[in-house]
Design a protein around this motif. Structure first.
Motif, PDB file in Angstrom:
ATOM      1  N   LEU A  34       0.832  -1.209   0.000  1.00 41.17           N
ATOM      2  CA  LEU A  34       0.000   0.000   0.000  1.00 41.17           C
ATOM      3  C   LEU A  34       0.869   1.262   0.000  1.00 41.17           C
ATOM      4  CD1 LEU A  34      -2.793  -1.037   2.551  1.00 41.17           C
ATOM      5  CD2 LEU A  34      -3.000  -0.859   0.051  1.00 41.17           C
ATOM      6  N   ALA A  35       1.953   1.233   0.772  1.00 38.55           N
ATOM      7  CA  ALA A  35       2.865   2.376   0.813  1.00 38.55           C
ATOM      8  C   ALA A  35       3.499   2.607  -0.558  1.00 38.55           C
ATOM      9  CB  ALA A  35       3.944   2.150   1.864  1.00 38.55           C
ATOM     10  N   ALA A  36       3.877   1.515  -1.214  1.00 37.76           N
ATOM     11  CA  ALA A  36       4.436   1.637  -2.570  1.00 37.76           C
ATOM     12  C   ALA A  36       3.390   2.224  -3.520  1.00 37.76           C
ATOM     13  CB  ALA A  36       4.903   0.273  -3.062  1.00 37.76           C
ATOM     14  N   GLY A  37       2.116   1.829  -3.347  1.00 38.82           N
ATOM     15  CA  GLY A  37       1.048   2.383  -4.171  1.00 38.82           C
ATOM     16  C   GLY A  37       0.898   3.885  -3.984  1.00 38.82           C
ATOM     17  N   LEU A  38       1.110   4.367  -2.747  1.00 30.88           N
ATOM     18  CA  LEU A  38       1.015   5.800  -2.479  1.00 30.88           C
ATOM     19  C   LEU A  38       2.057   6.587  -3.263  1.00 30.88           C
ATOM     20  CD1 LEU A  38       0.378   6.090   1.382  1.00 30.88           C
ATOM     21  CD2 LEU A  38      -1.192   6.672  -0.476  1.00 30.88           C
ATOM     22  N   THR A  39       3.209   5.982  -3.519  1.00 30.56           N
ATOM     23  CA  THR A  39       4.258   6.699  -4.250  1.00 30.56           C
ATOM     24  C   THR A  39       3.874   6.948  -5.704  1.00 30.56           C
ATOM     25  OG1 THR A  39       5.469   4.673  -4.870  1.00 30.56           O
ATOM     26  CG2 THR A  39       6.030   5.702  -2.761  1.00 30.56           C
ATOM     27  N   TYR A  40       2.834   6.256  -6.196  1.00 34.42           N
ATOM     28  CA  TYR A  40       2.302   6.518  -7.531  1.00 34.42           C
ATOM     29  C   TYR A  40       1.235   7.611  -7.489  1.00 34.42           C
ATOM     30  CZ  TYR A  40       4.516   2.268  -9.371  1.00 34.42           C
ATOM     31  OH  TYR A  40       5.424   1.319  -9.769  1.00 34.42           O
ATOM     32  N   LEU A  41       0.547   7.735  -6.342  1.00 28.40           N
ATOM     33  CA  LEU A  41      -0.604   8.638  -6.245  1.00 28.40           C
ATOM     34  C   LEU A  41      -0.258   9.991  -5.641  1.00 28.40           C
ATOM     35  CD1 LEU A  41      -3.193   6.021  -4.896  1.00 28.40           C
ATOM     36  CD2 LEU A  41      -2.900   6.786  -7.264  1.00 28.40           C
ATOM     37  N   VAL A  42       0.615   9.993  -4.635  1.00 27.24           N
ATOM     38  CA  VAL A  42       0.974  11.243  -3.958  1.00 27.24           C
ATOM     39  C   VAL A  42       2.130  11.905  -4.709  1.00 27.24           C
ATOM     40  CG1 VAL A  42       1.826  12.254  -1.806  1.00 27.24           C
ATOM     41  CG2 VAL A  42       0.250  10.305  -1.740  1.00 27.24           C
ATOM     42  N   PRO A  43       2.003  13.196  -5.040  1.00 21.58           N
ATOM     43  CA  PRO A  43       3.091  13.872  -5.757  1.00 21.58           C
ATOM     44  C   PRO A  43       4.378  13.861  -4.936  1.00 21.58           C
ATOM     45  CG  PRO A  43       1.084  15.204  -5.771  1.00 21.58           C
ATOM     46  CD  PRO A  43       0.842  14.077  -4.828  1.00 21.58           C
ATOM     47  N   ALA A  44       5.492  13.631  -5.595  1.00 20.23           N
ATOM     48  CA  ALA A  44       6.785  13.679  -4.917  1.00 20.23           C
ATOM     49  C   ALA A  44       7.160  15.137  -4.686  1.00 20.23           C
ATOM     50  CB  ALA A  44       7.850  12.975  -5.748  1.00 20.23           C
ATOM     51  N   GLY A  45       7.773  15.423  -3.572  1.00 22.73           N
ATOM     52  CA  GLY A  45       8.172  16.799  -3.279  1.00 22.73           C
ATOM     53  C   GLY A  45       9.121  16.839  -2.111  1.00 22.73           C
ATOM     54  N   GLN A  46       9.822  17.962  -1.984  1.00 24.11           N
ATOM     55  CA  GLN A  46      10.784  18.107  -0.894  1.00 24.11           C
ATOM     56  C   GLN A  46      10.898  19.566  -0.466  1.00 24.11           C
ATOM     57  OE1 GLN A  46      14.525  16.286  -2.219  1.00 24.11           O
ATOM     58  NE2 GLN A  46      14.253  14.715  -0.675  1.00 24.11           N
ATOM     59  N   TYR A  47      11.243  19.736   0.800  1.00 20.25           N
ATOM     60  CA  TYR A  47      11.697  21.034   1.296  1.00 20.25           C
ATOM     61  C   TYR A  47      13.211  21.085   1.177  1.00 20.25           C
ATOM     62  CZ  TYR A  47       7.201  22.018   3.607  1.00 20.25           C
ATOM     63  OH  TYR A  47       5.881  22.274   3.881  1.00 20.25           O
ATOM     64  N   SER A  48      13.751  22.286   1.086  1.00 16.47           N
ATOM     65  CA  SER A  48      15.197  22.425   1.228  1.00 16.47           C
ATOM     66  C   SER A  48      15.566  22.053   2.658  1.00 16.47           C
ATOM     67  CB  SER A  48      15.622  23.874   0.947  1.00 16.47           C
ATOM     68  OG  SER A  48      15.389  24.216  -0.405  1.00 16.47           O
ATOM     69  N   LYS A  49      16.734  21.470   2.839  1.00 18.52           N
ATOM     70  CA  LYS A  49      17.187  21.049   4.173  1.00 18.52           C
ATOM     71  C   LYS A  49      18.443  21.835   4.543  1.00 18.52           C
ATOM     72  CE  LYS A  49      14.145  17.636   4.572  1.00 18.52           C
ATOM     73  NZ  LYS A  49      13.552  17.607   3.235  1.00 18.52           N
TER      74      LYS A  49
END
Length: 515
Positions: A34-49
């Protein structure tokens, strides 16, 4: 023509198989998929660190594209980055991990986790958690040796005589002591060592495995949820929020005491019920198997004498725990050091017990083998977080959740934040990791609704701790595997309490906003 059942051969009759709840490994694998499935549905994004580099006395900021820039470590630099924190929090080592930079979130190229990533994740998870797994296996070996020596049986018999008629005092004592460890230094994974000791005692006292789990696991969970001075959660979260951890301390202490009273009353009601009628136990169908595992050699009428060897073995084993608590609470030790401590205990027990070299080694190996399943569950649970981290969706979830609470009124703001932190806690189970990721983003939102930032710290702590009651990515599945109880039985027991504690926490958050 009606077939006469009596004439049907016995072998042709088929018994209906009772549906059984899947094992911990299957539950984790389902969540992994299910978590792997979320990586297809939820947009990838990041904050600067941003990370402080002590040797250069500078801040290094890495943006979502991986480009890094360095700036001198000054208060002005923090202000320019919109990080509302004091410079000293970085220079004195209070914050060591990279923190998220507010207002820098951006979507990046999707990195969905496919079948190969799902298969590889448990392998990487086991490699990432090998230090915890070694600790668990050494504990298993020690338990095997102590059982072989007869020290546990003799100790249980002696304790049972002392506590007869007052058995629940043991639950109160164990839960309170572990809660103190949880609230002060985050005692959690270390409690795995306690189940093989306490399970036989609770079973011999007329309780079931659920009571044993509740005494230990809920003591730890409530303690860490309502942390007061825990450096791995409330202290680092306060630092990341730009405030002192003393802010809100009294309120958190009162909340901890009230939450522990609620929890102990809940356990008492269940324990009293099953002691009066064992068939009321949630694990009654499994009690024979559980007792066979933990009390297989225990006969109260034929217990070996509590001689000097057995007393010394138990004293050596139990004496390792205060040393472990000291090492962890001072920040000097972690799992490698704890493993070395208990390995030393192995050598001492082997010498004191009078076992031959071959008998000691074989007994240790057999005991360690009993906990291989527990150790592997810890590694597989880590795989879920690996998939989500590699899918770059954790920061996206933080961005969405921070957008939800903007502009809310004080009481609602605090309660909704607690719920959102409980969701984030599922995806980022590390308390310190969630603190440095979320606090620079979430804490300033308190200023916009005119509430103190210590309320955000409480919401973070209580939300993440609340989810820990049941989250499969945490410690609960390893705990259940240790005591041979299925996840559904635990959910049936703990969900009503979880609801009560959740409502209580929200009421306390609402009070905190007006006091």
């Amino acid at each position: 023509m009606v077939k006469n059942e009596e004439n049907v051969p016995q072998g042709s009759k088929r018994k209906k198989k009772k549906l059984q709840f899947p094992t911990a490994f299957t539950v984790l694998f389902i969540i992994l998929v299910l978590a792997a499935g979320l990586t297809y549905l939820v947009p990838a994004g990041q904050y600067s660190k941003m990370e402080y580099v002590e040797a250069e006395n500078e801040f290094v900021v890495v943006n979502p594209e991986g480009e890094s820039t360095s700036v001198p470590a000054t208060q002005e630099a923090l202000d320019d980055l919109n990080i509302k924190m004091d410079l000293s929090k970085f220079t004195d080592g209070s914050i060591k991990k990279p923190i998220a930079v507010p207002d820098t979130y951006q979507e990046i190229e999707q990195n969905p986790q496919g079948p190969l990533d799902v298969i590889m994740a448990p392998v990487i998870g086991v490699m990432d958690t090998v230090d915890i797994m070694v600790f668990v296996l050494i504990l298993g070996g020690i338990i095997g040796m102590i059982n072989k020596s007869g020290a546990f049986d003799a100790g249980i018999a002696a304790l049972s005589k002392k506590t007869k008629g007052k058995e629940f005092l043991l639950v109160v004592f164990v839960s309170a002591l572990i809660a103190i460890g949880g609230t002060t230094f985050g005692l959690a994974e270390e409690t795995i060592a306690l189940y093989p000791i306490l399970m036989p005692i609770f079973l011999a006292s007329g309780y079931d495995a659920i009571v044993a789990i509740a005494a230990v696991y809920l003591g730890s969970s409530v303690g860490t949820m309502f942390s007061t001075v825990n450096p791995f959660s409330v202290v680092i979260a306060s630092n990341a929020a730009g405030i002192s951890f003393n802010e809100g301390l009294t309120f958190r202490l009162v909340s901890l005491i009230l939450a522990m009273i609620i929890t102990l009353v809940y356990i008492y009601i269940y324990a009293k019920k099953i002691k009066a009628d064992p068939t009321k136990s949630l694990v009654y169908d499994d009690h024979k198997r559980i007792e066979e595992r933990f009390l297989k050699d225990y006969n109260p009428d034929q217990v070996a004498p509590f001689n000097w060897r057995r007393v010394l073995i138990l004293l050596v084993f139990l004496g390792a725990f205060p040393i472990m608590v000291w090492g962890v609470s001072t920040g000097v030790w972690w799992f490698p050091e704890m493993s070395a401590l208990f390995l030393t205990v192995v050598f001492i027990i082997a010498f004191v017990s009078g076992f031959s070299e071959k008998e000691s080694v074989n007994t240790f190996v057999e005991g360690a083998a009993d906990l291989v399943g527990v150790a592997l569950i810890i590694g597989v649970a880590r795989s879920i977080n690996i998939v989500m981290d590699n899918g770059m969706i954790s920061d996206t979830l933080l961005y969405y959740t921070s957008s939800i609470v903007k502009g809310m009124s004080g009481g609602l703001f605090a309660s909704v934040q607690m719920i959102l932190f409980s969701i984030l806690g599922f995806f980022v189970p590390s308390s310190s990791g969630l603190a440095v990721l979320s606090m620079p983003i979430m804490a300033p939102l308190a200023d916009t609704v005119n509430v103190s930032r210590d309320i955000v710290v409480s919401a973070y702590n209580w939300g993440q701790g609340w989810m820990a009651f049941i989250t499969p990515t945490g410690l609960i599945l390893a705990t259940l595997e240790m005591v041979d109880v299925t996840y559904d039985k635990w959910l049936k027991f703990v969900l009503p309490l979880m609801g009560i504690i959740g409502v209580f926490a929200m009421i306390m958050l609402a009070l905190q906003t007006i006091l």
